[in-house]
Design an enzyme around this catalytic site. Structure first.
Site, PDB file in Angstrom:
ATOM      1  CD  GLN A 196      -0.724  12.341 153.016  1.00  0.00           C
ATOM      2  OE1 GLN A 196      -0.722  12.996 154.048  1.00  0.00           O
ATOM      3  NE2 GLN A 196      -1.659  11.431 152.776  1.00  0.00           N
ATOM      4  NE  ARG A 222      -4.129   4.120 159.661  1.00  0.00           N
ATOM      5  CZ  ARG A 222      -2.933   3.634 159.909  1.00  0.00           C
ATOM      6  NH1 ARG A 222      -2.097   4.289 160.652  1.00  0.00           N
ATOM      7  NH2 ARG A 222      -2.567   2.475 159.440  1.00  0.00           N
ATOM      8  CB  CYS A 223     -10.309   9.556 157.624  1.00  0.00           C
ATOM      9  SG  CYS A 223     -11.891  10.208 157.131  1.00  0.00           S
ATOM     10  CD  GLU A 231      -7.493   6.348 154.602  1.00  0.00           C
ATOM     11  OE1 GLU A 231      -8.539   6.084 153.984  1.00  0.00           O
ATOM     12  OE2 GLU A 231      -6.695   7.213 154.252  1.00  0.00           O
TER      13      GLU A 231
END
Lengths: 162, 806
Positions: free
Chosen positions: B237, B384-385, B760
């Site tokens: 990522q 997802r944060c 997110e």
């Protein structure tokens, strides 16, 4: 390990594989035939990323030996449409934003293809149940369901006008 | 206007720019099975590597015998820590300033820890080799409860740093203690709490879970010894950061390393970290001289890479009798597992947990976080944060409910009473953040109206009565959540990872015929960057989005950036894209003025062209300008039309939203049925509404999973009991409801196009909405708090403990 011959039809082409008896169908497709559309997500039949069509049934190719596919007729995502003539499902997945990372998509569309062969006019509930063996981590399914229902309607329209 | 010039609206629509639901350009390859993921890469002579993993959570490694494995047909090499030690690669730095074993060095500290790396012809031969490696272990006592880790007689987990009193984030008070991080004013907070009319106190646990993208982690390393170049394809990522880290730890010069993130099958934070598999594939390629692939299987993924959450948050919240919140105190015990491998900016060992005052005007607050070592997998990634904002939002949204119970107030009313008001923005929070913009009341009222909140409360009250009469066995829960996110890390002045400032970048080249390529420092994992960033650019430079190719993920070609996580792509790289576009336009203006034989200031921008002010029939389109930039000698202007922008954001962005879940709960079976989920998001300027909606659907479904069943659980011996998709809950299309979405638009005042990021938000806001629905259903029967995940068994137990089965 001694290898064996396995003959099958993949996306309309006859193939003759020389592979180990323990080779899984997904690895035969991906690594020996270079058909990398179907993916591996779990290796335990839960996620459905490896779904292919085998003799008119959806199978999870991570839990089928290539040897079990002897004589079988296999269709993968690569066999559903061509760049110039996409399958309606492929078009509808794009149209309704039915995919994000794309990893589940080949298995999902291949499963949806068989579902619509089995039940050409499914209800939303039937679609949801029909794809319950295919996991998606990105979309929340809502747009996938929409795409499949829309594809069913279009395919039925095409049949009627034919 | 020239008669041949189409109207503004028509030309604008032809661009498919900002605000259009442009269909995704990525979909052609993905729907035809032509994506190119790591495991699709096949290089000549490539070998496959696989790990021998520890069956124990804590054990001394007495010996490793690789003799039989080396004799297995097809096996080429078996690497152990002893082989990596001469290269100093048996340990690696973590993103949190700790270090982690690449391969077991004397002991193992969590189940499934990497012990040896077997390199073989293919994955089958590698598995044969793994099975033939003989490891002798001596079991050691295990710590799975972070509250027992600091006992006097607790076993010392990290013998390598047992005597170090100082860690990467300050003093350590016990060998199993990692750090204490504080934010806010303790004394003032204690004083407010001591004097308050009402204080509600509760332990809120956000359980350990895992991002579990459908594609697991993997890499293909290829060391070209002839040219001295190392190329690594991987599930990264943050490819540029990986290149720098790989260079620093391997000693290979950075220009000789090329990192490529191909298509990524979902990330959700799982693919931010650096894992032993990446290092081992690189070393194995150097050792064998051929490319080596490593791809973990699903259980490896769930058990060894990147868990998320695992925060025990003890809260105290105070208020006046009529519900005005006066103070908040939070002490968090953070279970980090065996190595502190959290993915957080360096100065934030608990991420942005200090956004825990949420959407509320809380004048006084204090937060302390203690990081603790246990015998669990390392990680602590932002699933997802944006760096622990999920934990913070869950904490405050539960505490609000707990306070509402204590006050006997409606939880929606309590929120309204304490929301930061529109006119208070930019708002300084008690814990040090400056919220950029917001309008919480408008969205909240819209949401309450959309679900018919008053009627729902009436129905719920009637249901409770019916239940008490014995007329029904189902309860109704109304789950409220108002979240404020903090995303877009971030300003280089306070955000870096391993010393790398968290700016991001975009480089644009306009081709002579007017089409273009743009490259960014980020990397899409399904977010659709190639579609949306082209839209930003289309609006900025007046070229149709379909004429703009977007590329990311190859460190040899893309400009340096810190990657995609923490909803930072739009706030940071999106801003860089707009700024680079504006540089193009500035140069284009000079070229157009020259071509039109007027002064720069005498022309103005009009959608896709520069026109002479007051003489709109005289213009140069972007296409004409592009061609001129390549074939005209313009005094004082360099040929070509290119620009690059490195964008350092002045602040974070603060998206927010109002989520409501209506849920039916069967008291006798613990099963739940979701009747309605309404999600209203405000992510500032909306780039592509279709993609925003898709992100919201997906994030809500991940939130549903986390709240209702998904967890990484351990038994007392430190065995993972949820290490396959049989046990680790991922909702199918059957469990997943349809969602209703809505939005308001409050642009970010400091972002070039006002966008805030959205990926997110639905996870941050969704988890409390689902969890609060479960709690709310039982409120009338005396429930204040029950820990997630709310699977059927736990809900049944809650009902049982409240005497509802009597």
């Amino acid at each position: 390990m001694e290898k064996m011959h396995v003959k099958m039809t993949v996306n309309g082409k006859n193939v003759d594989l020389l592979t180990e008896p323990r080779t899984l169908l997904i690895h035969a497709l991906r690594e020996e035939l270079g058909i990398t559309g179907p993916h591996v997500g779990c290796s335990s039949s839960h996620c459905g990323a490896c779904t292919v069509d085998m003799n008119g049934m959806s199978v999870k190719s991570c839990t089928v030996f290539a040897a079990q596919a002897e004589g079988a007729d296999i269709t993968t995502i690569e066999g559903l449409g061509t760049p110039d003539a996409l399958h309606v499902l492929q078009e509808m997945f794009k149209e309704h934003h039915g995919l994000q990372c794309g990893y589940c998509t080949p298995g999902m569309i291949t499963r949806a293809y068989r579902l619509l062969q089995e039940n050409p006019a499914p209800t939303e509930e039937q679609v949801r149940f029909g794809i319950a063996g295919n996991l998606c981590r990105c979309t929340g399914y809502q747009n996938i369901v929409k795409a499949i229902l829309e594809a069913a309607a279009k395919m039925n329209d095409m049949k009627e006008s034919a | 206007m020239n008669e041949s010039t189409p109207p503004k609206e028509e030309r604008s629509a032809a661009l498919s720019g900002l605000g259009t639901s442009r269909k995704r350009v990525e979909d052609a390859r993905f729907t035809q099975g032509k994506g190119n993921y790591v495991d699709d890469i096949k290089l000549p002579g490539m070998l496959f590597g696989d790990f021998v993993r520890s069956p124990y959570a804590h054990a001394r490694v007495k010996s490793i015998n690789t003799e039989k494995a080396m004799a297995v047909p097809g096996v080429h090499a078996v690497l152990t820590a002893a082989d990596l030690a001469p290269l100093s690669l048996h340990w690696m730095p973590t993103l949190a300033g700790d270090k982690q074993m690449v391969l077991a060095d004397g002991k193992v500290l969590f189940q499934a820890q990497e012990v040896a790396f077997v390199v073989a012809d293919d994955r089958y031969a590698a598995a044969d080799g793994v099975a033939a490696v003989e490891v002798e272990y001596e079991e050691l006592p295990v710590i799975v409860d972070p509250f027992k880790a600091e006992a006097d007689d607790a076993p010392v987990l990290r013998e390598d740093i047992a005597d170090q009193k100082e860690g990467a984030h300050g003093p350590r008070r016990h060998p199993n203690h990692i750090f204490t991080w504080e934010s806010g004013d303790l004394e003032a907070t204690e004083a407010v709490l001591a004097e308050a009319d009402v204080v509600a106190e509760e332990m809120i646990y956000y359980h350990r879970t895992h991002p579990c993208p459908l594609e697991t982690c993997g890499s293909v390393a290829s060391m070209d010894k002839v040219n001295g170049k190392l190329t690594v394809w991987g599930t990264f990522q943050a490819p540029h950061a990986v290149r720098t880290v790989a260079s620093l730890i391997s000693g290979i010069a950075e220009h000789n390393i090329r990192i490529i993130s191909p298509d990524i099958g979902g990330g959700f934070g799982n693919k931010v970290g650096v894992y032993p598999g990446y290092i081992c594939s690189i070393v194995a390629s150097i050792v064998t001289g051929v490319p080596v692939k490593w791809v973990e299987d699903r259980s490896d993924n769930l058990m060894a890479t990147a868990f998320a959450r695992d925060y025990w948050m003890k809260g105290r919240i105070s208020a006046t009798k009529d519900g005005k919140i006066t103070g908040l105190h939070c002490h968090t015990t953070a279970d980090h597992g065996a190595f502190d491998a959290c993915a957080d900016p360096t100065k934030f060992p608990a991420g942005f947990m200090n956004i825990c005052t949420g959407s509320y005007d809380i004048p006084t607050a204090y937060l302390a976080v203690d990081g603790i070592y246990t015998n669990k997998a390392p990680g602590g990634v932002a699933y997802r944060c944006s760096f622990r904002v999920t934990e913070a939002a869950y904490f405050i949204e539960r505490m609000i409910e707990v306070l509402a119970i204590k006050l006997g107030m409606d939880a929606a009313e309590l929120r309204v009473k304490n929301f930061i008001k529109k006119e208070q923005f930019p708002y300084q929070s008690a814990l040090g953040w400056e919220y950029d913009s917001g309008d919480y009341h408008t969205g909240w009222e819209k949401a309450l109206k959309a679900v018919g909140y008053e009627d729902l409360r009436t129905e719920q009250a009637e249901r409770v009565e019916a239940f008490k009469r014995g007329d029904t066995r189902k309860l109704l829960g109304i789950g409220l959540s108002h979240f404020t996110e903090i995303v877009g890390a971030g300003p280089v002045k306070n955000c870096d990872i391993l010393g790398l400032g968290m700016f991001d970048s975009c480089e644009i080249r306009i081709h002579p015929t007017g089409s273009a390529i743009a490259r960014l420092g980020t990397i899409s994992q399904g977010q659709g960057h190639a579609t949306t960033f082209a839209q930003i650019l289309a609006t900025e430079i007046g070229s149709p989005a379909e004429d703009i190719t977007l590329e990311e993920g190859d460190t040899d070609t893309a400009p340096y950036g810190l990657g995609t996580y923490g909803s930072r792509s739009t706030p940071v790289a999106g801003a860089a894209t707009a700024m680079a576009g504006r540089k193009i336009r500035a140069k284009a203006q000079m070229i157009a003025a020259y071509l039109l034989e007027v002064h720069d200031n005498d022309i103005e921008w009009d959608v896709d062209r520069f026109v002479v002010k007051g003489a709109p029939e005289r213009f140069k389109t972007m296409k004409e300008i592009a061609f001129a930039s390549y074939n005209q000698a313009i005094p004082g202007v360099e040929p070509g039309l290119e620009a690059v922008s490195y964008y350092d954001p002045p602040n974070m962005t603060y998206p927010f939203g109002s989520y409501i879940c209506v849920m039916e709960i069967d008291v006798d079976t613990g099963t739940t049925e979701i009747r309605q989920v309404f999600a209203l998001d405000d992510c500032g300027t909306r780039i592509n509404p279709m993609i925003i909606e898709g992100q919201v659907h997906g994030g809500l479904t991940e939130a549903l999973a986390i709240a209702m069943g998904q967890e990484i659980a351990y038994d007392e011996q430190g065995n993972v009991t949820t290490g396959t998709l049989m046990d680790f809950f991922i909702p199918t299309a059957v469990e997943t409801p349809n969602y209703q979405t809505d939005y308001t638009v409050t642009p970010s005042p400091h972002h070039p196009i006002g966008a805030k990021g959205v990926g997110e938000s639905p996870n941050v806001g969704g988890v409390p909405a689902f969890s609060n629905a479960v709690h709310d259903a039982f409120r009338a029967f005396g429930l204040t708090q029950s820990h997630m995940p709310h699977d059927h068994w736990r809900i049944w137990k809650t009902a049982e403990s409240l005497g509802l089965h009597d």
